[in-house]
Scaffold this motif. Structure first.
Motif, PDB file in Angstrom:
ATOM      1  N   MET A   1      -4.085  11.173  -0.460  1.00 51.03           N
ATOM      2  CA  MET A   1      -4.174   9.785  -0.006  1.00 51.03           C
ATOM      3  C   MET A   1      -4.430   8.895  -1.218  1.00 51.03           C
ATOM      4  SD  MET A   1      -6.681  10.538   3.251  1.00 51.03           S
ATOM      5  CE  MET A   1      -7.227   8.829   3.304  1.00 51.03           C
TER       6      MET A   1
ATOM      7  N   GLU B   1       1.340   4.102  -3.081  1.00 45.23           N
ATOM      8  CA  GLU B   1       1.108   5.535  -2.884  1.00 45.23           C
ATOM      9  C   GLU B   1       2.326   6.345  -3.313  1.00 45.23           C
ATOM     10  OE1 GLU B   1      -1.325   7.601   0.370  1.00 45.23           O
ATOM     11  OE2 GLU B   1       0.718   7.598   1.189  1.00 45.23           O
TER      12      GLU B   1
ATOM     13  N   ASP C   1      -5.293   5.048  -2.140  1.00 44.43           N
ATOM     14  CA  ASP C   1      -5.711   3.733  -1.656  1.00 44.43           C
ATOM     15  C   ASP C   1      -5.632   2.722  -2.793  1.00 44.43           C
ATOM     16  OD1 ASP C   1      -6.205   4.877   0.749  1.00 44.43           O
ATOM     17  OD2 ASP C   1      -8.281   4.193   0.920  1.00 44.43           O
TER      18      ASP C   1
ATOM     19  N   ASP D   1      -8.591  -7.637   2.405  1.00 43.49           N
ATOM     20  CA  ASP D   1      -7.941  -6.744   3.368  1.00 43.49           C
ATOM     21  C   ASP D   1      -7.662  -7.404   4.717  1.00 43.49           C
ATOM     22  OD1 ASP D   1      -7.787  -4.303   1.805  1.00 43.49           O
ATOM     23  OD2 ASP D   1      -9.961  -4.281   1.907  1.00 43.49           O
TER      24      ASP D   1
ATOM     25  N   TYR E   1       0.837  -1.206   0.000  1.00 42.65           N
ATOM     26  CA  TYR E   1       0.000   0.000   0.000  1.00 42.65           C
ATOM     27  C   TYR E   1       0.874   1.259   0.000  1.00 42.65           C
ATOM     28  CZ  TYR E   1      -4.232  -2.712   1.046  1.00 42.65           C
ATOM     29  OH  TYR E   1      -5.291  -3.582   0.990  1.00 42.65           O
TER      30      TYR E   1
ATOM     31  N   TRP F   1      -6.662  -0.347  -4.507  1.00 38.12           N
ATOM     32  CA  TRP F   1      -7.777  -1.291  -4.505  1.00 38.12           C
ATOM     33  C   TRP F   1      -7.509  -2.402  -5.512  1.00 38.12           C
ATOM     34  CZ3 TRP F   1     -13.339  -0.940  -3.011  1.00 38.12           C
ATOM     35  CH2 TRP F   1     -13.531  -0.079  -1.918  1.00 38.12           C
TER      36      TRP F   1
ATOM     37  N   PRO G   1      -5.948   2.361  -8.056  1.00 34.19           N
ATOM     38  CA  PRO G   1      -6.032   3.185  -6.847  1.00 34.19           C
ATOM     39  C   PRO G   1      -7.206   4.167  -6.876  1.00 34.19           C
ATOM     40  CG  PRO G   1      -3.815   3.196  -7.779  1.00 34.19           C
ATOM     41  CD  PRO G   1      -4.716   2.608  -8.806  1.00 34.19           C
TER      42      PRO G   1
ATOM     43  N   TYR H   1     -11.277  10.800   3.660  1.00 35.60           N
ATOM     44  CA  TYR H   1     -12.271  10.145   2.808  1.00 35.60           C
ATOM     45  C   TYR H   1     -13.485  11.033   2.555  1.00 35.60           C
ATOM     46  CZ  TYR H   1      -9.460   6.007   3.517  1.00 35.60           C
ATOM     47  OH  TYR H   1      -8.421   5.121   3.531  1.00 35.60           O
TER      48      TYR H   1
END
Length: 400
Positions: free
Chosen positions: A215, A190, A217, A390, A186, A219, A237, A253
């Motif tokens: 940020m 990034e 993320d 996850d 992760y 996925w 992402p 978020y």
């Protein structure tokens, strides 16, 4: 009842083994009393009962260390060993008969009726089979996923002058699968995105100059067609932007950055595809976005809710002995895995004269699927498998 690790087990003489063993005699073995001074011990062998871990107890830190070292040492080449990433290291749960043997003689609830029997009566074991670990290993260099079973033959804390020993029982490479991404991946994803010039330009078009606010993320791509086949380790992402980089409670978020499409090769950490498809304005900064005390509508917390106090002056109604829990007439064992989180083993109910009634062998949340239900891009592919992708256990928080 005394701890099983502090008692001794007595193997019976040949004459004793001719007679079936009843419950009271088993209890006397579990809780032996000092024999009278003139008592004879002829024909009785004293064995130290050295079972410190129930077969269903989660792996200890020492056991995990031994399992990982054993698998790494079994790598064919230095390149293979260096490329190993240990995605999951958990207990390889034993068969029911091993659990029954442990519950019969070595650990509570101490049920003699579960002991294996021969024509001569119940068989008293001196020890249980070694525990085993199950490891899911991803090799970054070869993009292969394998499952290993390691027998933990002997694991002692080095501070006690002991030694570690493990043995590979089996290993299997699983084709066309991808294990869950880990925290290192992760962070790497990034960093790759933030250092990608087209991405930086897309952020500037949206008024974002400080990349520390961004940020990313990673996925899982899902499987919407052959381009998403699991032969490659891919991520698409999702992007968000905080308003304050130094606020520990900042809810990034609340401000999604939309209109950007990216495809990242997670094996080699490179951006394969990137498109700035649509300039969507960022949601405005909202002081109420964090839902922290004092940040409510009107600017003050509610004062019309009376205090709630829960008191147990005599203590709780349950008892905990290691991983073993008793509550009223219920008893069970607690386990934990990175994927499932809480696991409940050997649930039983003490039902009067019927004794201990087994209710369930194993209970857990094997998966939790969260379909976002929005047909628009990129939300249509946001169907999170929270356990498999996850890990419910990895994201669990203590209630203490």
């Amino acid at each position: 009842m005394a701890s099983a690790t502090k008692t001794t087990s007595h193997s019976l003489s040949d004459d004793d083994q001719k007679t079936p063993i009843n419950s009271s005699s088993i209890v006397s073995l579990i809780n032996p009393t000092d024999p009278p001074a003139n008592a004879s011990t002829k024909g009785i062998q004293i064995l130290t009962r050295a079972q410190t871990s129930h077969p269903l107890d989660p792996l200890s830190a020492a056991e995990i260390k031994v399992a990982v070292a054993t698998v790494r040492a079994a790598g064919a080449t230095p390149e293979v060993r260096d490329g190993m990433r240990f995605v999951e290291v958990v207990l390889s749960e034993p068969d029911k008969n091993i659990v029954a043997l442990a519950d019969a003689y070595f650990f509570p609830p101490f049920q003699p009726s579960l002991l294996p029997r021969t024509k001569g009566g119940a068989v008293i074991p001196s020890k249980l089979l070694p525990r085993r670990a199950r490891l899911v290993v991803y090799n970054k260099k070869s993009n292969e996923t394998s499952i290993w079973i390691v027998e933990l033959s002997e694991v002692h804390a080095t501070t006690r002058g002991g030694h570690h020993r493990g043995k590979v029982i089996s290993s299997q490479t699983i084709r066309d699968v991808q294990p869950p991404m880990d925290a290192v991946e992760y962070a790497e994803c990034e960093e790759v995105m933030k250092n990608y010039p087209p991405f930086q330009e897309a952020m500037k078009k949206r008024g974002i100059e400080d990349m520390d606010l961004v940020m990313v993320d990673a996925w899982c791509v899902g499987y919407h067609g052959e381009a998403d086949a699991p032969s490659r380790r891919l991520a698409k992402p999702l992007i968000f932007c905080r308003t304050e980089s130094d606020c520990p409670m900042e809810n990034g978020y609340a401000r999604p950055v939309e209109g950007i499409y990216a495809l990242v090769d997670m094996q080699n950490m490179v951006v394969l595809e990137f498109e700035d498809r649509k300039l969507v304005p960022l949601p405005p900064a909202d002081p109420l976005r964090n839902y922290t005390p004092g940040h409510t509508r009107g600017g003050v917390d509610r004062s019309d809710v009376k205090p709630l106090q829960i008191l147990q002056p005599n203590g709780p109604s349950f008892r905990v002995n290691g991983q073993y829990v008793e509550w009223q007439k219920w008893n069970f064992r607690i386990g934990f895995t990175p994927r499932e989180g809480l696991v409940i083993h050997s649930v039983a109910y003490v039902d009067g004269s019927r004794g201990r009634r087994p209710i369930a062998h194993r209970l857990s949340f094997v998966e939790m699927v969260v379909p976002y239900g929005d047909p628009n891009d990129p939300h249509y592919r946001k169907n999170a498998f929270d356990a498999g992708e996850d890990g419910l256990g990895k994201n669990a928080h203590s209630l203490k």
